[in-house]
Scaffold this motif. Structure first.
Motif, PDB file in Angstrom:
ATOM      1  N   ARG A  28     -41.167 -14.157  -6.971  1.00  0.00           N
ATOM      2  CA  ARG A  28     -41.493 -15.307  -7.815  1.00  0.00           C
ATOM      3  C   ARG A  28     -41.693 -14.854  -9.245  1.00  0.00           C
ATOM      4  O   ARG A  28     -41.328 -15.543 -10.187  1.00  0.00           O
ATOM      5  CB  ARG A  28     -42.757 -15.999  -7.289  1.00  0.00           C
ATOM      6  CG  ARG A  28     -42.564 -16.721  -5.969  1.00  0.00           C
ATOM      7  CD  ARG A  28     -43.860 -17.393  -5.529  1.00  0.00           C
ATOM      8  NE  ARG A  28     -44.883 -16.417  -5.162  1.00  0.00           N
ATOM      9  CZ  ARG A  28     -46.172 -16.568  -5.401  1.00  0.00           C
ATOM     10  NH1 ARG A  28     -46.614 -17.635  -6.034  1.00  0.00           N
ATOM     11  NH2 ARG A  28     -47.044 -15.655  -5.026  1.00  0.00           N
ATOM     12  N   LEU A  29     -42.296 -13.675  -9.410  1.00  0.00           N
ATOM     13  CA  LEU A  29     -42.397 -13.017 -10.715  1.00  0.00           C
ATOM     14  C   LEU A  29     -41.595 -11.729 -10.609  1.00  0.00           C
ATOM     15  O   LEU A  29     -41.930 -10.843  -9.826  1.00  0.00           O
ATOM     16  CB  LEU A  29     -43.861 -12.729 -11.067  1.00  0.00           C
ATOM     17  CG  LEU A  29     -44.110 -11.941 -12.359  1.00  0.00           C
ATOM     18  CD1 LEU A  29     -43.504 -12.642 -13.559  1.00  0.00           C
ATOM     19  CD2 LEU A  29     -45.601 -11.720 -12.563  1.00  0.00           C
ATOM     20  N   LEU A  30     -40.521 -11.634 -11.406  1.00  0.00           N
ATOM     21  CA  LEU A  30     -39.578 -10.525 -11.261  1.00  0.00           C
ATOM     22  C   LEU A  30     -39.565  -9.676 -12.530  1.00  0.00           C
ATOM     23  O   LEU A  30     -39.406 -10.188 -13.642  1.00  0.00           O
ATOM     24  CB  LEU A  30     -38.170 -11.076 -11.001  1.00  0.00           C
ATOM     25  CG  LEU A  30     -37.046 -10.054 -10.822  1.00  0.00           C
ATOM     26  CD1 LEU A  30     -37.293  -9.199  -9.580  1.00  0.00           C
ATOM     27  CD2 LEU A  30     -35.701 -10.773 -10.718  1.00  0.00           C
ATOM     28  N   GLU A  31     -39.762  -8.382 -12.355  1.00  0.00           N
ATOM     29  CA  GLU A  31     -39.613  -7.419 -13.454  1.00  0.00           C
ATOM     30  C   GLU A  31     -38.192  -6.875 -13.417  1.00  0.00           C
ATOM     31  O   GLU A  31     -37.686  -6.494 -12.357  1.00  0.00           O
ATOM     32  CB  GLU A  31     -40.628  -6.286 -13.310  1.00  0.00           C
ATOM     33  CG  GLU A  31     -40.516  -5.217 -14.389  1.00  0.00           C
ATOM     34  CD  GLU A  31     -41.565  -4.124 -14.244  1.00  0.00           C
ATOM     35  OE1 GLU A  31     -41.302  -2.986 -14.706  1.00  0.00           O
ATOM     36  OE2 GLU A  31     -42.643  -4.399 -13.662  1.00  0.00           O
ATOM     37  N   VAL A  32     -37.559  -6.842 -14.580  1.00  0.00           N
ATOM     38  CA  VAL A  32     -36.168  -6.400 -14.662  1.00  0.00           C
ATOM     39  C   VAL A  32     -36.042  -5.321 -15.724  1.00  0.00           C
ATOM     40  O   VAL A  32     -36.513  -5.494 -16.855  1.00  0.00           O
ATOM     41  CB  VAL A  32     -35.212  -7.569 -15.004  1.00  0.00           C
ATOM     42  CG1 VAL A  32     -33.763  -7.065 -15.067  1.00  0.00           C
ATOM     43  CG2 VAL A  32     -35.342  -8.693 -13.985  1.00  0.00           C
ATOM     44  N   HIS A  33     -35.398  -4.215 -15.367  1.00  0.00           N
ATOM     45  CA  HIS A  33     -35.015  -3.181 -16.323  1.00  0.00           C
ATOM     46  C   HIS A  33     -33.497  -3.223 -16.426  1.00  0.00           C
ATOM     47  O   HIS A  33     -32.801  -3.292 -15.403  1.00  0.00           O
ATOM     48  CB  HIS A  33     -35.441  -1.787 -15.847  1.00  0.00           C
ATOM     49  CG  HIS A  33     -36.913  -1.649 -15.626  1.00  0.00           C
ATOM     50  ND1 HIS A  33     -37.499  -0.453 -15.300  1.00  0.00           N
ATOM     51  CD2 HIS A  33     -37.928  -2.550 -15.687  1.00  0.00           C
ATOM     52  CE1 HIS A  33     -38.809  -0.613 -15.159  1.00  0.00           C
ATOM     53  NE2 HIS A  33     -39.094  -1.891 -15.384  1.00  0.00           N
ATOM     54  N   GLY A  34     -32.980  -3.206 -17.649  1.00  0.00           N
ATOM     55  CA  GLY A  34     -31.538  -3.266 -17.780  1.00  0.00           C
ATOM     56  C   GLY A  34     -31.066  -3.083 -19.202  1.00  0.00           C
ATOM     57  O   GLY A  34     -31.795  -2.582 -20.069  1.00  0.00           O
ATOM     58  N   GLU A  35     -29.840  -3.513 -19.446  1.00  0.00           N
ATOM     59  CA  GLU A  35     -29.200  -3.365 -20.747  1.00  0.00           C
ATOM     60  C   GLU A  35     -28.820  -4.735 -21.275  1.00  0.00           C
ATOM     61  O   GLU A  35     -28.240  -5.555 -20.557  1.00  0.00           O
ATOM     62  CB  GLU A  35     -27.948  -2.494 -20.608  1.00  0.00           C
ATOM     63  CG  GLU A  35     -27.173  -2.296 -21.903  1.00  0.00           C
ATOM     64  CD  GLU A  35     -25.931  -1.448 -21.682  1.00  0.00           C
ATOM     65  OE1 GLU A  35     -24.844  -1.868 -22.117  1.00  0.00           O
ATOM     66  OE2 GLU A  35     -26.056  -0.375 -21.059  1.00  0.00           O
ATOM     67  N   LEU A  36     -29.141  -4.990 -22.533  1.00  0.00           N
ATOM     68  CA  LEU A  36     -28.851  -6.286 -23.136  1.00  0.00           C
ATOM     69  C   LEU A  36     -27.370  -6.368 -23.513  1.00  0.00           C
ATOM     70  O   LEU A  36     -26.799  -5.420 -24.052  1.00  0.00           O
ATOM     71  CB  LEU A  36     -29.704  -6.502 -24.377  1.00  0.00           C
ATOM     72  CG  LEU A  36     -29.824  -7.968 -24.821  1.00  0.00           C
ATOM     73  CD1 LEU A  36     -30.694  -8.743 -23.844  1.00  0.00           C
ATOM     74  CD2 LEU A  36     -30.395  -8.055 -26.224  1.00  0.00           C
ATOM     75  N   GLN A  37     -26.791  -7.527 -23.227  1.00  0.00           N
ATOM     76  CA  GLN A  37     -25.386  -7.770 -23.576  1.00  0.00           C
ATOM     77  C   GLN A  37     -25.311  -9.037 -24.401  1.00  0.00           C
ATOM     78  O   GLN A  37     -25.751 -10.104 -23.961  1.00  0.00           O
ATOM     79  CB  GLN A  37     -24.543  -7.908 -22.305  1.00  0.00           C
ATOM     80  CG  GLN A  37     -23.067  -8.128 -22.557  1.00  0.00           C
ATOM     81  CD  GLN A  37     -22.301  -8.334 -21.264  1.00  0.00           C
ATOM     82  OE1 GLN A  37     -22.256  -9.431 -20.718  1.00  0.00           O
ATOM     83  NE2 GLN A  37     -21.720  -7.264 -20.740  1.00  0.00           N
ATOM     84  N   GLN A  38     -24.760  -8.939 -25.603  1.00  0.00           N
ATOM     85  CA  GLN A  38     -24.596 -10.090 -26.487  1.00  0.00           C
ATOM     86  C   GLN A  38     -23.132 -10.249 -26.841  1.00  0.00           C
ATOM     87  O   GLN A  38     -22.484  -9.304 -27.276  1.00  0.00           O
ATOM     88  CB  GLN A  38     -25.419  -9.918 -27.758  1.00  0.00           C
ATOM     89  CG  GLN A  38     -26.920  -9.960 -27.551  1.00  0.00           C
ATOM     90  CD  GLN A  38     -27.683  -9.863 -28.863  1.00  0.00           C
ATOM     91  OE1 GLN A  38     -27.156  -9.387 -29.851  1.00  0.00           O
ATOM     92  NE2 GLN A  38     -28.920 -10.324 -28.857  1.00  0.00           N
ATOM     93  N   GLN A  39     -22.631 -11.488 -26.648  1.00  0.00           N
ATOM     94  CA  GLN A  39     -21.231 -11.752 -26.964  1.00  0.00           C
ATOM     95  C   GLN A  39     -21.051 -13.230 -27.260  1.00  0.00           C
ATOM     96  O   GLN A  39     -21.476 -14.088 -26.476  1.00  0.00           O
ATOM     97  CB  GLN A  39     -20.316 -11.341 -25.796  1.00  0.00           C
ATOM     98  CG  GLN A  39     -18.839 -11.526 -26.096  1.00  0.00           C
ATOM     99  CD  GLN A  39     -17.968 -11.081 -24.929  1.00  0.00           C
ATOM    100  OE1 GLN A  39     -18.467 -10.759 -23.849  1.00  0.00           O
ATOM    101  NE2 GLN A  39     -16.674 -11.057 -25.128  1.00  0.00           N
TER     102      GLN A  39
END
Length: 449
Positions: free
Chosen positions: A409-420
């Motif tokens: 319900r509460l999710l922590e996310v580690h990742g890479e930002l993608q903008q396009q």
């Protein structure tokens, strides 16, 4: 993510928007070529003037079923009858063999008319996509009219728009909590459920400045019977309620309905906070002492108990448990200091991060989508007090971390930002379930597969 890329400017653009997000155009690889041509990143070329007449409206990409039929006629020499048979085969969704029987006829017909083999093969692949469900023009135009009307209402009459959506629940992607939060972000005053003011449906009330305010209806109160709500509204129409005891007696509400109202904070104008409301609901079961002429007299005779008011966190938890939404602060606002100490950025900071930047964030899961056309990719929308983050979870990541993906319900996310093209996504590398931090806040996501 389609709207920021397509940037519709007129009704005809909405027609294309509606048609292009169907499985047919997606599977037929029509979406990206159209978007590239629309923004000028790819030239628009036509192998003949006849093809130009058919596809000029959609920049050389067949998006509507009628265009596929016309291409078969002008480029492959199909008769109108053969083209209609092709349409029926596309609409069969592979149940009767699909387009296989037409393949050689189409390719050979285009070769005979001098069209390059690459063009013929591309058109056939796009036709195959329509076997996965594509729209005729009239269908897309009808949907686009609803889109236009809805967008106009949301822009110019956001209170009425949100009120109508709340009264139409359950429906759509967005739960009442998100609808109310969006309305407030756009300047709509949302007033709480109140037994002294609310009807069954949510309604509009006139503010002092003449602008509409949205009053939440009794229908949003979980476990409240509609028959009990109807009796409450009818009794209130005769004269205002003087107390919780007066309401309970005149509306003939049972213990379940009264507790539902107390849980929702709907008795606040009669009793004060939720704790006092529950105490007064419990008191309604006791007989009125002799010598008191009115129910209100009985309430006063009982005295006001020294019960502490609920904390902000308790109020927010009670709101979600009884209403599915809160007019208080966002739940993550209460956790922000703790999340910041863990190095987790709010959505507002994520939106300002550079393309390719490593990002760590956390949010309440609003929805999960795993379209059949997305090759196992799951799209997750997270929300905190500052905004939303769109997360892409590739199949290999989701399969390894499936429990956090599906149950959080509460999710922590580690990742890479993608903008396009003005669209921002967070490409997930690691998922962590932080639902325990929410305590008893009963948030629920909308999941679509």
């Amino acid at each position: 993510s389609m709207l920021p890329r397509l940037k519709p400017r007129c009704y005809d653009d909405l027609v294309i928007e509606v048609a292009i997000v169907r499985p047919g155009p997606i599977q037929g690889d029509m979406v990206h070529p159209y978007l590239r041509r629309r923004c000028g990143a790819e030239p628009v070329e036509y192998p003949s003037e006849e093809v130009r007449e058919v596809l000029q409206r959609t920049l050389g990409v067949p998006i509507f079923q009628e265009q596929v039929m016309k291409i078969a006629i002008v480029a492959a020499g199909f008769s109108p009858g053969e083209a209609d048979a092709l349409r029926r085969a596309m609409g069969a969704w592979k149940r009767t063999g699909g387009l296989d029987p037409f393949r050689e006829r189409l390719l050979e017909g285009m070769r005979e008319k001098g069209y390059p083999d690459e063009f013929a093969q591309r058109i056939y692949r796009q036709m195959l996509g329509f076997g996965e469900y594509g729209f005729p023009l009239a269908h897309a135009a009808s949907f686009a009219l609803l889109v236009y009307d809805s967008a106009w209402l949301k822009c110019y009459e956001p209170a009425a728009f949100t009120c109508a959506l709340l009264n139409s629940q359950p429906m759509g992607f967005y739960a009442p909590a998100q609808l109310v939060r969006d309305a407030r972000a756009h300047g709509v005053e949302v007033r709480p459920v109140d037994t002294c003011a609310s009807g069954w449906d949510s309604t509009l009330e006139r503010r002092a400045d003449g602008e509409p305010a949205l009053r939440l209806g009794l229908r949003v109160v979980k476990s409240l019977s509609q028959s009990g709500a109807d009796r409450l509204v009818a009794a209130r129409a005769e004269r205002p309620f003087a107390s919780v005891q007066d309401l309970a007696t005149r509306a003939a509400l049972d213990r379940g309905d009264l507790e539902a109202l107390a849980s929702a904070g709907a008795l606040a104008s009669l009793s004060g906070n939720r704790h006092l409301a529950f105490w007064q609901v419990a008191a309604t079961e006791r007989p009125v002492p002799l010598g008191f002429a009115t129910a209100r007299g009985a309430d006063l005779g009982e005295g006001r108990p020294l019960i502490p008011a609920p904390s902000e966190a308790e109020c927010i938890a009670a709101d979600y448990a009884s209403l599915g939404l809160t007019l208080g602060r966002h739940p993550l606002a209460l956790l922000r200091a703790r999340l910041a100490a863990a190095g987790l950025s709010p959505a507002s900071e994520v939106a300002r991060a550079a393309n390719g930047a490593p990002v760590r964030t956390a949010g309440i899961v609003l929805m999960r989508q795993r379209p059949s056309t997305a090759s196992g990719v799951t799209f997750v929308t997270l929300e905190d007090e500052s905004g939303q983050v769109n997360v892409i979870v590739w199949e290999r990541v989701g399969s390894v971390q499936r429990r956090a993906l599906i149950e959080s319900r509460l999710l922590e996310v580690h990742g890479e930002l993608q903008q396009q093209d003005g669209v921002t996504h967070l490409i997930a590398r690691r998922l962590i379930d932080r639902s325990a931090l929410l305590g008893e806040l009963l948030t629920r996501s909308r999941d679509f597969h």
